[in-house]
Design an enzyme around this catalytic site. Sequence first.
Site: not given
Length: 749
Positions: A586, A647, A704
Amino acid sequence: MEAQRRRAWYPSIAVVLAVTDVLLILLGTRVGFPKLLVWVPAVAGPALAFAAFRGAGALTGGALRTFWRRLSLGMGTVVVAALSQAIDVSTTRYSGMPPIGARTLLLYVIGTVLAISAMLRLPGGGRSWRQLTTAVLDVAVVAVTAGIAASQYVGWFIDRFGVSASAWWLNIAMMAIAVAGVVVVVKIMSARRSPVPRSALWWLAPVGLCGPLSTVLMSVLSPWPHLNGSAAVLPFVGMFGVLAAYAQRRAMTAGAGGAHPSRSLNPSAHRRGTAVPLVATGLTSVLLATVFVRTGHLTVVQVGGTALLLLLVVARQAVALADNATLLTTVAHQAMHDDLTGLFGRRYFTAAVAGARGPHTVVLIDLKEFRTLNDGLGPDAGDELLVAYASRLGGLAGDGTVVARLGGDEFGLLLAGTQSDVADRVVAANAEPLHAAGHEVLVDVSVGIAEGDAGDLYRRAELALREAMTGTGGSVIRYDASLERELTQRATIAADLRRGLTAGEFHMLYQPIVELPHGRLVGVEALVRWTRADGRVVSPADFIPIAEDTGLIVDLGAWIIDTVCAQAAAWQREHGPEALRSVAVNVSARQLLDPGLPDLVAGALAGHGVPAKLLTVEITETAVFGGGRALATVHALSELGVSLALDDFGTGHSSLGLLRTCPVDAIKVDKSFVDGLGGTPQQEAIVTALTGIAETMGLRTVAEGVETAEQAQRLFELGYRYAQGFLFARPLPPSAIDAMLQQNHHIAA
């Protein structure tokens, strides 16, 4: 360019000519030599100044070019006059003082008048009536001082040369040259603004002394017919002229054509003007004292001139003091007010808050997204928006309220008593648009409020505003003790964060990304964890935002990228290059603003021998939605060959256009959408739509937060092929990932 390189040598050549002239004069008092020898530097010096003036004019424009061309015309006439005088000397028999013809004198006078004209026509900038009066009095002071000196000079001249016609012409020429020097000095002292650099004017000032000095030197050098007073000073006329042109050239090279207007407004520029009366009275005092000691008396002109000089100096200083008082008032007002909006400034506001007695309310306001508006509409529109908002605040605040612009897009209100409702009025007023440069703009604000009678209301309001600007607690935050505790906690975590990074208290865990439906490990997402030396675990939700705010995320992120690349290299060596398809890391919004991030990633990949395609950089929609530097960094990362994933897709700005402008390879569907699986069609709509969009655009999708087998089955039915979540594994240490990779190897075998 060639001409400029030649002109760079002019000052050195001019100094050499002046030094040569001095050496010739000194040598000439010992031995004889041809009369024209001293005239070589005497003609060459002004000729070099003429060329330098022309070059300065070529470099400039407007009033500057006109000034230097007029000055070059005057200097060119002086060159012709010097040649004329050299002819007079070479064609006339004489003993004692060298001859100087009427033609030569006329040329000297014409050259001087041209120089004076150039100075007088040089713009000096606008002035107030007090500054104009001060300038006029300065001129009068210098003129009276020059008159007193001239009376003594004329007496000496008559005693030395008599009152013949030629002598009077010579006297007029020398006085004209002296006037030129006076004009230059007065111009330097009185000009509020001048396009010519002040240093250039100062180099021109001594030229006016050369005329009278040449007359004195004629008398001193009369025993040596081969020497000449004019020839003795002309090289210095050229040298001072060349240095003045060189000062102009340096100013242009530095990007300043002259005295910058903003500098002329500096109070020190006015204080320098006090040198005029001081120098004038000082020189007059020395002159009169010298005359009185030598003769025992003073002339009527000298006594009367001194009395007039004293009156002018007193009047000049009185006007200057009044001007200084006005200037101090103006400076004090500017120090306490904002130039753009006319509101009070930060200095006044903080002083008013500190001096408040009894209960008061401090309201701090920050305009949201002002930088984006300013960039989009332009700085002029941004300024108009600030002025319009300042006017709105003034109308809302009412009498007795201190309204201030604290800097940038931040405003402050100080109200007597406790008036919490003012924040509601401020927010409600934003429903009406503001007008700026032809645009109607709706503004949103963050508001921090502190009430009470404590002396640190301003600091408390700042804490509340900072909390409001984070967007986590609403756009209006009122100070309470919990903010103080949170601030202390954040400060402690920030200090420990820096220490922990140095002490090696951070480590990485890796959450598997699996392939549906069988759950085979195909990738991992790297997650940083912090265990303090005392064994206490600090949640990423606590330390990551603080690392962002303090900028430590850049150092922490660099460590994470290097550590992840090292671990990826180890897995490749242990389990083969095809063991994992992706190792994701990330990257925060703050890291994307760092232009050195692509080089950092490239260095880590090369240093550990990891292929770029193995690394996936995960970014958020919010970080790149505004474009700019962050998006440029993303493109640079893509050019390295690393994969890019959006994300928490769908929870940020959620613009589908971002999938076209941002070079992503995968999208990760947020857990909040996965939780809706198995419910109504409306709850599954986004998950269903995203897989179709991704398939059409050739993007991978990763779901996710998968926690149940039913969710995994439904995702597979909808077309999802990759997922991660607690159903498959929690974040694991590298050794556990090793075991899973080994198991994959056995299954494949």
